[in-house]
Design a protein around this motif. Structure first.
Motif, PDB file in Angstrom:
ATOM      1  N   GLU A   1       0.852  -1.210   0.000  1.00  0.00           N
ATOM      2  CA  GLU A   1       0.000   0.000   0.000  1.00  0.00           C
ATOM      3  C   GLU A   1       0.876   1.245   0.000  1.00  0.00           C
ATOM      4  OE1 GLU A   1      -2.875  -0.446  -0.650  1.00  0.00           O
ATOM      5  OE2 GLU A   1      -3.937  -1.926   0.559  1.00  0.00           O
TER       6      GLU A   1
ATOM      7  N   GLN B   1       3.208   1.419  -3.317  1.00  0.00           N
ATOM      8  CA  GLN B   1       2.468   1.685  -4.550  1.00  0.00           C
ATOM      9  C   GLN B   1       1.606   2.941  -4.451  1.00  0.00           C
ATOM     10  OE1 GLN B   1       0.698  -1.809  -6.286  1.00  0.00           O
ATOM     11  NE2 GLN B   1       2.356  -3.080  -5.565  1.00  0.00           N
ATOM     12  N   GLY B   2       1.716   3.638  -3.332  1.00  0.00           N
ATOM     13  CA  GLY B   2       1.042   4.922  -3.192  1.00  0.00           C
ATOM     14  C   GLY B   2      -0.475   4.856  -3.185  1.00  0.00           C
ATOM     15  N   ARG B   3      -1.002   3.755  -2.653  1.00  0.00           N
ATOM     16  CA  ARG B   3      -2.470   3.644  -2.611  1.00  0.00           C
ATOM     17  C   ARG B   3      -3.060   4.250  -1.340  1.00  0.00           C
ATOM     18  NH1 ARG B   3      -1.858  -1.611  -5.043  1.00  0.00           N
ATOM     19  NH2 ARG B   3      -1.482  -2.426  -2.978  1.00  0.00           N
TER      20      ARG B   3
ATOM     21  N   LYS C   1      -3.096   7.211  -0.003  1.00  0.00           N
ATOM     22  CA  LYS C   1      -3.865   8.450  -0.118  1.00  0.00           C
ATOM     23  C   LYS C   1      -5.267   8.155  -0.637  1.00  0.00           C
ATOM     24  CE  LYS C   1      -0.165  11.731  -1.106  1.00  0.00           C
ATOM     25  NZ  LYS C   1       0.412  12.562  -2.165  1.00  0.00           N
ATOM     26  N   THR C   2      -5.315   7.350  -1.700  1.00  0.00           N
ATOM     27  CA  THR C   2      -6.626   7.039  -2.300  1.00  0.00           C
ATOM     28  C   THR C   2      -7.504   6.305  -1.289  1.00  0.00           C
ATOM     29  OG1 THR C   2      -5.326   6.674  -4.293  1.00  0.00           O
ATOM     30  CG2 THR C   2      -7.655   6.137  -4.420  1.00  0.00           C
ATOM     31  N   LEU C   3      -6.893   5.390  -0.541  1.00  0.00           N
ATOM     32  CA  LEU C   3      -7.670   4.623   0.441  1.00  0.00           C
ATOM     33  C   LEU C   3      -8.210   5.541   1.538  1.00  0.00           C
ATOM     34  CD1 LEU C   3      -5.358   1.515   0.754  1.00  0.00           C
ATOM     35  CD2 LEU C   3      -7.739   1.460   0.027  1.00  0.00           C
TER      36      LEU C   3
ATOM     37  N   LEU D   1      -5.601  17.854   0.601  1.00  0.00           N
ATOM     38  CA  LEU D   1      -6.024  16.493   0.966  1.00  0.00           C
ATOM     39  C   LEU D   1      -6.041  16.295   2.482  1.00  0.00           C
ATOM     40  CD1 LEU D   1      -3.985  14.442  -1.673  1.00  0.00           C
ATOM     41  CD2 LEU D   1      -6.463  14.632  -1.579  1.00  0.00           C
TER      42      LEU D   1
ATOM     43  N   PHE E   1      -3.265  15.846   4.251  1.00  0.00           N
ATOM     44  CA  PHE E   1      -2.142  15.005   4.668  1.00  0.00           C
ATOM     45  C   PHE E   1      -0.958  15.836   5.173  1.00  0.00           C
ATOM     46  CE2 PHE E   1      -4.027  11.926   1.437  1.00  0.00           C
ATOM     47  CZ  PHE E   1      -4.718  11.222   2.415  1.00  0.00           C
TER      48      PHE E   1
ATOM     49  N   TYR F   1      -8.994  12.271  -5.876  1.00  0.00           N
ATOM     50  CA  TYR F   1      -7.575  12.584  -6.078  1.00  0.00           C
ATOM     51  C   TYR F   1      -6.988  11.660  -7.138  1.00  0.00           C
ATOM     52  CZ  TYR F   1      -2.542  12.487  -5.035  1.00  0.00           C
ATOM     53  OH  TYR F   1      -1.190  12.505  -5.138  1.00  0.00           O
TER      54      TYR F   1
ATOM     55  N   ASN G   1      -2.442   4.173  -8.706  1.00  0.00           N
ATOM     56  CA  ASN G   1      -2.095   2.816  -8.290  1.00  0.00           C
ATOM     57  C   ASN G   1      -3.300   2.123  -7.693  1.00  0.00           C
ATOM     58  OD1 ASN G   1       0.756   2.545  -8.911  1.00  0.00           O
ATOM     59  ND2 ASN G   1       0.952   4.290  -7.530  1.00  0.00           N
TER      60      ASN G   1
ATOM     61  N   TYR H   1      -5.296  -1.972  -7.311  1.00  0.00           N
ATOM     62  CA  TYR H   1      -4.899  -3.352  -7.009  1.00  0.00           C
ATOM     63  C   TYR H   1      -4.773  -4.136  -8.317  1.00  0.00           C
ATOM     64  CZ  TYR H   1      -5.851  -2.171  -2.195  1.00  0.00           C
ATOM     65  OH  TYR H   1      -5.820  -1.572  -0.964  1.00  0.00           O
TER      66      TYR H   1
ATOM     67  N   PHE I   1     -13.283   0.483  -3.741  1.00  0.00           N
ATOM     68  CA  PHE I   1     -13.100   1.856  -3.255  1.00  0.00           C
ATOM     69  C   PHE I   1     -14.440   2.518  -2.929  1.00  0.00           C
ATOM     70  CE2 PHE I   1      -8.858   1.221  -5.018  1.00  0.00           C
ATOM     71  CZ  PHE I   1      -8.072   1.808  -4.029  1.00  0.00           C
TER      72      PHE I   1
ATOM     73  N   LEU J   1     -15.567   1.174   0.408  1.00  0.00           N
ATOM     74  CA  LEU J   1     -14.830   1.813   1.509  1.00  0.00           C
ATOM     75  C   LEU J   1     -15.482   3.142   1.886  1.00  0.00           C
ATOM     76  CD1 LEU J   1     -11.006   1.396   0.854  1.00  0.00           C
ATOM     77  CD2 LEU J   1     -12.401   0.282   2.572  1.00  0.00           C
TER      78      LEU J   1
END
Lengths: 469, 233
Positions: free
Chosen positions: A150, A153-155, A157-159, B48, B50, B78, B84, B86, B98, B101
């Motif tokens: 995760e 692969q930079g997922r 942020k999206t998650l 975002l 972060f 975003y 990226n 799965y 997604f 989620l």
């Protein structure tokens, strides 16, 4: 949370290399369980044949002096319960045959021939070997991989933009991998249950559940800690090597260091010291074979007074049998003292080792695994006590027959008849019930529980300081 | 609506963003141009939630991003340079996961509609992501934001590495999303694509917004000249 767990499983099940590994793992596990089961059955069958043969020999004694019969003695076998197929514990080193005779409490002898040669070098293929060493390693790599992928692969942020918190994400991943470990564990137990379905009872079932809980907690700790380290260290290589380092500490160094230290803190006498001390104490008692022994004389006077006669020849009974029993009873007190001391030291050692579960949950797992499988030292000691209890009844019966069976003092040629020997009961081992020993494993379970809670807290704190960027 | 008011952020004493003020209205596409290290990605990461700004205020639909990041993240889609997903899941499965989620449960047909709307061909829907091109992955990424009904779409170098056809498809898609009311911020090096897609363009240099332009008022060549002037000075 459910979605994350479900997705993790979906990804795991699509991982071809992992599936091939699991397939091989399950084959090995089935083989281990099958071989253990076969070995257990063969052992039980051998014991039964030997036990029946010995009993037949005993019951076929036509006539014999009871005291000679006490020296002739018998053998008892330590039957292993079917749970030892999962974890053999100390059974491999304690031996499984005990000679029961008058005057002496013998030590266990004759561990299986199969333990010689290669087995002593490489260990047996037991389910516990796979469940304690291989499964945690697999879980470690899976837990590392799921978090690392995760991140790499930079997922993340999206998650996180999908309204899920980092803690929820990580704890769900931990649960998913943990459930994977549990499924492997569950599969082992399922196979085990099928192989032993007819022999399972409520006691064994309860032990099996507690066995599962201990492993379940340990797996959660391994998975949780790996996830924490993968979160904590930005560089994945450091996270993985740290976890492997911790695992080596847990499984190799800490147990060995702790065992060596505890043995020094609570010293057990060596075999010679133990025997010499027993012999010395025993020499202070009545010598059953020495009529001129002073303490023997005192007993003689007491018995003569009881029967209101002046000499042994006037006694309606055989004083030799009474003296023999008095000697035996003194020996029993000596044994109780020394065995009690030994037992106390062993328990003190165990308690110290258990406390070190704080440093290595592997110690707590091993203790509870052996304990619930009924193959640890506590169960072994319980077996020895049962044998000693039997020995006392057995020898007393023979001495009583010698004393009151109809012979007179000094008549060593007198013989008891076959009916008497048939009336002497055989040793029947009564398995130690969990309710009488469960407290010994409470510390291990509490430690595993504490570790699990701490692991959750670590993941929580780790996610708080984790940088997504 | 996205608002940045005098926002600053430093990393180890280096100003990444300096007193940046921006506004993106509903249905508007703002392009941020700038060299590497100009502060584009930092700005997006602050939006975002972060990265916390050292000073200034950021809000999305009048909700403060720092104090209400949980709420504002629900409004944001975003798209990074490399979307990226799965690799072992298909486009539909990724989108479904997604969405779930975000507590959104759609029928498979609806998920297919989202993907089609974002330009992903039907035959690719059930193929594994590992077989997708970069452009196809981006379409799934945008479909995730679309299915989520994101009010704000943040794109970080979205056209980088796309072939001209995929890049053009992306432009069409972004315009269509903006037309439906989505506020879009697109950080990019690609002057021509930004000029073509965005309503307004901001040029960032060393974290400072040095120039703001209306894309209709400049040609691509003029924009390039202006951009180079600022970068060279």
């Amino acid at each position: 949370m459910r979605q994350i767990i479900k997705n993790e499983w979906r990804l795991l099940l699509r991982h071809k290399i992992l599936l091939r590994f699991c397939f091989c793992f399950l084959l090995i596990l089935i083989l281990a369980l099958f071989l253990s089961n076969q070995q257990h059955r063969a052992q039980l069958s051998t014991y039964k044949i030997a036990k029946d043969e010995l009993r037949e020999q005993w019951e076929s004694i036509d006539s014999m002096n009871p005291h000679s019969a006490a020296h002739y003695g018998t053998y008892v076998f330590k039957p292993s319960n079917i749970l030892t197929n999962l974890d053999e514990g100390v059974n491999g080193v304690t031996g499984n045959v005990l000679r029961v005779e008058g005057h002496v409490q013998n030590e266990m002898v004759y561990s299986e021939a199969s333990q010689m040669m290669s087995v002593s070098k490489f260990g047996k293929l037991k389910a516990s070997l796979i469940l304690q060493y291989i499964v945690p390693l697999l879980l470690m790599f899976l837990a590392f991989s799921t978090v690392n992928s995760e991140r790499q692969q930079g997922r993340l942020k999206t998650l996180l933009l999908q309204s899920t918190s980092l803690f929820r994400l990580m704890i769900s991943k931990a649960i998913a991998i943990w459930l994977f470990g549990l499924s492997l564990l569950g599969f082992s137990v399922f196979i085990y249950t099928i192989l032993n379905f007819n022999n399972l009872n409520a006691e064994l079932f309860l032990r099996l559940i507690l066995f599962l809980i201990s492993y379940g907690l340990y797996y959660f700790i391994v998975v949780g800690l790996t996830i924490f380290l993968t979160i904590y260290f930005k560089r994945p290589l450091i996270a993985l090597t740290t976890m492997i380092g911790i695992w080596i500490l847990w499984t190799v160094f800490i147990p060995n260091i702790v065992m060596s230290s505890v043995e020094k803190w609570h010293l057990l006498p060596n075999r010679n010291e133990f025997k010499s001390a027993m012999k010395e104490d025993r020499s202070k008692g009545i010598d059953g074979h020495n009529p001129s022994d002073e303490r023997g004389k005192a007993l003689e006077e007491k018995v003569l007074a009881e029967y209101k006669v002046d000499s042994l020849s006037q006694l309606p009974i055989n004083f030799d049998g009474i003296r023999m029993q008095a000697d035996e009873e003194y020996g029993n007190i000596v044994w109780d003292k020394h065995f009690g001391n030994l037992s106390n030291v062993l328990i003190e050692q165990k308690q110290k080792v258990q406390l070190f579960g704080i440093l290595s949950p592997m110690l707590a797992l091993k203790n509870s695994s052996m304990g619930y499988a009924g193959s640890d030292n506590i169960h072994h000691q319980a077996f020895l006590r049962q044998v000693e209890d039997y020995r006392r009844i057995f020898i007393k019966q023979l001495n009583d027959e010698h004393a009151y069976g109809g012979s007179k003092t000094g008549n060593w040629g007198w013989k008891a008849q076959n009916d008497f020997f048939k009336s002497v009961k055989d040793f029947n081992y009564k398995s130690t019930e969990l309710k009488s020993v469960w407290t010994y494993y409470l510390t291990d379970n509490i430690i595993l529980l504490i570790w699990s809670i701490v692991t959750i807290l670590m993941i929580f704190l780790g996610t708080k300081r984790m940088q997504i960027i | 609506m996205v608002t940045l008011n005098q926002v600053s952020k430093s990393f180890k004493g280096n100003k990444a963003v300096d007193k940046l003020s921006l506004e993106i209205a509903e249905g508007e596409i703002l392009g941020l141009l700038g060299a590497n290290g100009a502060g584009k990605s930092t700005t997006i990461n602050m939006l975002l939630g972060f990265i916390k700004p050292d000073s200034g205020a950021i809000s999305i639909n009048h909700i403060d991003v720092v104090t209400g990041s949980e709420s504002t993240r629900k409004l944001i889609g975003y798209i990074p340079e490399n979307v990226n997903l799965y690799n072992d899941l298909s486009g539909v499965e990724n989108l479904d996961y997604f969405c779930r989620l975000a507590n959104l449960k759609y029928e498979p047909s609806k998920l297919g509609e989202f993907l089609l709307k974002c330009g992903l061909q039907l035959e690719a829907h059930h193929q594994k992501i590992s077989s997708y091109s970069k452009g196809m992955r981006q379409k799934v990424g945008i479909a995730i934001a679309y299915a989520k009904k994101a009010k704000v779409l943040l794109l970080d170098e979205p056209a980088s590495g796309l072939d001209p056809l995929a890049s053009n498809e992306l432009s069409v898609l972004l315009k269509s999303l903006a037309a439906s009311g989505t506020s879009i911020l697109m950080a990019s090096h690609d002057i021509f694509r930004v000029r073509e897609v965005c309503n307004r363009i901001g040029i960032l240099k060393n974290g400072i917004l040095v120039k703001e332009l209306n894309s209709k008022e400049v040609s691509a060549n003029e924009l390039e000249t202006i951009y180079l002037e600022y970068m060279q000075n």
